[in-house]
Scaffold this motif. Structure first.
Motif, short mmCIF file in Angstrom:
data_model
loop_
_atom_site.label_atom_id
_atom_site.label_comp_id
_atom_site.label_asym_id
_atom_site.label_seq_id
_atom_site.Cartn_x
_atom_site.Cartn_y
_atom_site.Cartn_z
N LEU A 1 0.82 -1.21 0.00
CA LEU A 1 0.00 0.00 0.00
C LEU A 1 0.86 1.26 0.00
CD1 LEU A 1 -2.97 -0.84 2.40
CD2 LEU A 1 -3.08 -0.35 -0.04
N ASN A 2 2.01 1.21 0.68
CA ASN A 2 2.91 2.38 0.68
C ASN A 2 3.36 2.70 -0.76
OD1 ASN A 2 2.80 2.66 3.45
ND2 ASN A 2 4.45 1.18 3.76
N HIS A 3 3.77 1.65 -1.48
CA HIS A 3 4.19 1.87 -2.88
C HIS A 3 3.00 2.33 -3.73
CE1 HIS A 3 8.05 0.17 -1.89
NE2 HIS A 3 7.47 -0.97 -1.47
N ALA A 4 1.83 1.70 -3.50
CA ALA A 4 0.66 2.09 -4.29
C ALA A 4 0.30 3.55 -4.05
CB ALA A 4 -0.53 1.19 -3.94
N SER A 5 0.46 4.01 -2.79
CA SER A 5 0.17 5.42 -2.48
C SER A 5 1.14 6.33 -3.23
CB SER A 5 0.27 5.66 -0.97
OG SER A 5 -0.68 4.90 -0.28
N GLU A 6 2.43 5.93 -3.22
CA GLU A 6 3.42 6.75 -3.93
C GLU A 6 3.14 6.77 -5.43
OE1 GLU A 6 7.22 5.20 -2.97
OE2 GLU A 6 7.10 5.72 -0.82
N MET B 1 -7.25 2.33 3.60
CA MET B 1 -6.77 0.95 3.45
C MET B 1 -5.55 0.72 4.35
SD MET B 1 -7.26 0.48 -0.66
CE MET B 1 -6.55 -1.14 -0.69
N GLN B 2 -4.69 1.73 4.46
CA GLN B 2 -3.54 1.59 5.35
C GLN B 2 -3.98 1.47 6.81
OE1 GLN B 2 -1.16 5.01 4.33
NE2 GLN B 2 0.14 3.83 2.94
N VAL B 3 -5.00 2.25 7.21
CA VAL B 3 -5.54 2.15 8.58
C VAL B 3 -6.12 0.75 8.81
CG1 VAL B 3 -7.30 3.00 10.18
CG2 VAL B 3 -5.97 4.61 8.80
N GLY B 4 -6.83 0.23 7.80
CA GLY B 4 -7.43 -1.10 7.95
C GLY B 4 -6.39 -2.19 8.10
#
Length: 639
Positions: free
Chosen positions: A394-399, A445-448
């Motif tokens: 998710l970190n990469h997807a956010s970037e 999604m990161q919180v979940g």
């Protein structure tokens, strides 16, 4: 000289020496002999009465001791059957509470139950009965069991061992062990899980029960019908229905059967089959059956023959009786001591059997908790891998998404007049909304995924399978992990209000303890607190709950004088009466309805705190005002 004086005096006074005086002395001598004879007779009668009384007392004590030995033997057979049935009940109840069975999906349950039948090697079959009495078993049969005892009792929440019956499919005499399947919502069971076991184990236990030559044992069901008997013709078969002993032509057998059906315990003398025998009977705890041991009268009373011979000798020879009386008293004392020793041994054996039963129940619970811990650890591990994968990506997807959005903005600034086709496509996709909502979507999604990782970590910390030895741990972490696992029961539902958690944690250092076992103590106490609050909520109005909400308070501190860590867990539920407070840590004591509690939670918590950690656990409660448990654990183990 004295004789001469006496003769001289008689010559001077002849009137003193007359026949009248001779009769006087004769009468006086006879009176003295009569007195002595009377004393001898009275003494003989007293000795005889004492001997007879001693004989009856000794005979009664010895006979009671011998009968108690027979009754104790019967209890041993009863305990053997009860322990066996208790294990079978636990196996069915464990299966009924498994996630696979609670799904009520037969296509999923059947292969699982088939494997359990092979693994346990005890059950002939395992079946599922729905609330409408439709049954399907692992042999592929479909039946209606509305008239079966196991279904009628288990559908209302009872785990039972029903009276033996002939199976409709396999035509074998079998015992049906059943347990309710908990429903996801509500208090009524979702169904009934039944396991059929052959009656051979009961027959074997009854066959091993004997006391000397000519003795035998049998077992009756709740209707007085033999389910195990040396005479197999008295037991029901496929071709013949067995007759109840309540309809026997022998009135004494009918009376004894009535006592057995009424679950009484006693030993009686009765004439059976033309022969006098002692009948010792006692009920089972795990089923509505009774066990009886028949012992011929001579087997029990043969040790009394020597006592009868001694009584005969005492009756014929009074002189010997005078000598034997003392020996009789000594014999009485010896027999009384032996009877007392036998009674003490019987009490000690009964206590030992009770301790063994408690140990067995604890072992079953420990094995259950161990299996649960392994299951929790396994599930946590399997969830952790994909959760970590999603969270990391998710970190990469956010970037990536942020870069694409920035590039899109740059395109809009560089080429403010797109082609009609691009303009139409941008309106269809609502680019402005996507640019605003996509970062929020990625953040949620990161919180979940972070929440999933926290739950998995709590599950792993709670199970602590890798921490079997004593270690220094943070008790607050154990409390928080337990609350995380119980979070579902703490949040509000349409039927139950929210339970507030109030934490007042003190400055506790690390405590040396068995972390997994201590977490089990917290779990048992908190579950009882939640149950008490749920029960109290059913008796309170919505306005009352809103004014005085349900609460569980957790407080920790250090006792500087004893160097103990103190954990206090308080709830404002229904509270306890004085009688319940005195018995709350007893084995097999529970106030919960059948199928919800078996009376081991607080007893195991007491054993873990007191025996394993040399600490203390106390309860303070007032009916209607809540309950508080205080747990003290030494900061450093004293063992």
């Amino acid at each position: 000289m004295i004789l001469k004086l006496r003769k001289s005096w008689l010559k001077i006074n002849p009137r003193w020496y007359t026949p009248t005086n001779k009769n006087y002395y004769l009468l006086k001598w006879r009176s003295r002999n009569f007195l002595l004879l009377s004393i001898v007779v009275i003494l003989s009668i007293s000795i005889s009465a004492t001997a007879i009384t001693s004989y009856n007392i000794v005979k009664g004590l010895l006979l009671d001791s011998l009968k108690q030995q027979v009754l104790l033997k019967t209890h041993q057979g009863q305990d053997d059957i009860d322990n066996w049935l208790a294990i079978r009940k636990t196996e069915i109840k464990t299966l009924a509470n498994s996630l696979v069975v609670r799904s009520m999906d037969w296509s999923v349950m059947e292969p699982y139950l088939q494997s359990e039948v092979k693994r346990l090697q005890t059950f002939l079959l395992i079946a599922l009965a729905t609330p409408d009495a439709t049954l399907i078993n692992t042999q592929g049969s479909h039946l209606n069991v509305q008239d079966r005892e196991f279904f009628q009792r288990s559908i209302v929440g009872e785990t039972v061992a029903a009276d033996p019956i002939i199976g409709r499919i396999n035509k074998q005499l079998q015992i049906q062990i059943s347990s309710p399947i908990p429903a996801e919502t509500g208090i009524k069971p979702a169904g009934v899980l039944m396991g059929g076991i052959p009656i051979n184990r009961v027959v074997e236990a009854i066959g091993n029960l004997h006391q000397g030559k000519g003795s035998y044992a049998f077992a009756l069901n709740s209707q007085g019908i033999p389910i195990a008997h040396p005479n197999t013709e008295l037991i029901g078969t496929r071709e013949k229905v067995a007759q109840s002993f309540l309809n026997s032509p022998n009135p004494r057998l009918v009376e004894i059967t009535q006592q057995m059906v009424a679950k009484r315990t006693n030993i009686e003398l009765a004439q059976l089959d033309g022969k006098w025998s002692y009948v010792a009977y006692t009920p089972l705890r795990e089923a509505n059956w009774s066990v009886a041991l028949i012992v011929p009268q001579e087997n029990i009373e043969s040790p009394l023959q020597a006592l009868n011979l001694l009584a005969t000798v005492l009756g014929g020879l009074l002189v010997v009786g005078l000598i034997s009386a003392w020996r009789q008293v000594q014999l009485y004392e010896q027999i009384r001591d032996r009877a007392l020793i036998s009674s003490q041994q019987a009490q000690q054996l009964s206590k030992t059997l009770k301790e063994l039963q408690n140990t067995q129940a604890q072992l079953i619970q420990t094995e259950k908790m161990s299996s649960l811990g392994q299951l929790v650890a396994g599930v946590a591990h399997e969830i952790n891998n994909p959760a970590n994968f999603i969270h990391a990506n998710l970190n990469h997807a956010s970037e990536y998404s942020e870069g694409i959005l920035n590039l899109l903005k740059l395109y809009e600034q560089t080429y403010p007049n797109p082609t009609p086709e691009i303009r139409d496509r941008a309106q269809d996709l609502d680019i402005e909304f996507l640019a605003e909502d996509l970062p929020k979507l990625m953040a949620s999604m990161q919180v979940g995924t972070k929440r999933i990782r926290q739950i998995v970590l709590s599950l792993r910390n709670f199970s602590r399978l890798d921490e079997a030895d004593m270690k220094f741990v943070d008790i607050h972490e154990g409390l928080d992990n337990t609350l995380m696992i119980l979070n579902r029961r703490l949040t509000a539902t349409p039927n139950l209000p929210e339970i507030q958690i109030v934490k007042k944690y003190g400055d506790l250092p690390l405590v040396e303890c068995y972390a997994g076992q201590l977490n089990q103590v917290f779990m048992n106490v908190l579950v009882n607190a939640i149950d008490a609050l749920e029960e109290a909520s059913q008796k309170r109005s919505f306005e009352d709950i809103k004014t005085n909400p349900n609460q569980i308070k957790l407080q920790t501190q250090i006792d500087e004088s004893t160097h103990d860590a103190i954990v206090q867990i308080y709830d404002n539920g229904i509270g306890m009466s004085e009688d319940i407070k005195q018995r709350v840590f007893d084995h097999m004591f529970t106030t919960k309805p059948v199928g919800k509690g078996i009376g081991l939670g607080m007893a195991i918590a007491y054993q873990i705190v007191v025996d394993k950690h040399t600490g203390t656990i106390e309860v303070d409660s007032t009916p209607g005002c809540g309950t508080e448990f205080t747990i003290r654990i030494p900061l450093t183990s004293k063992k």
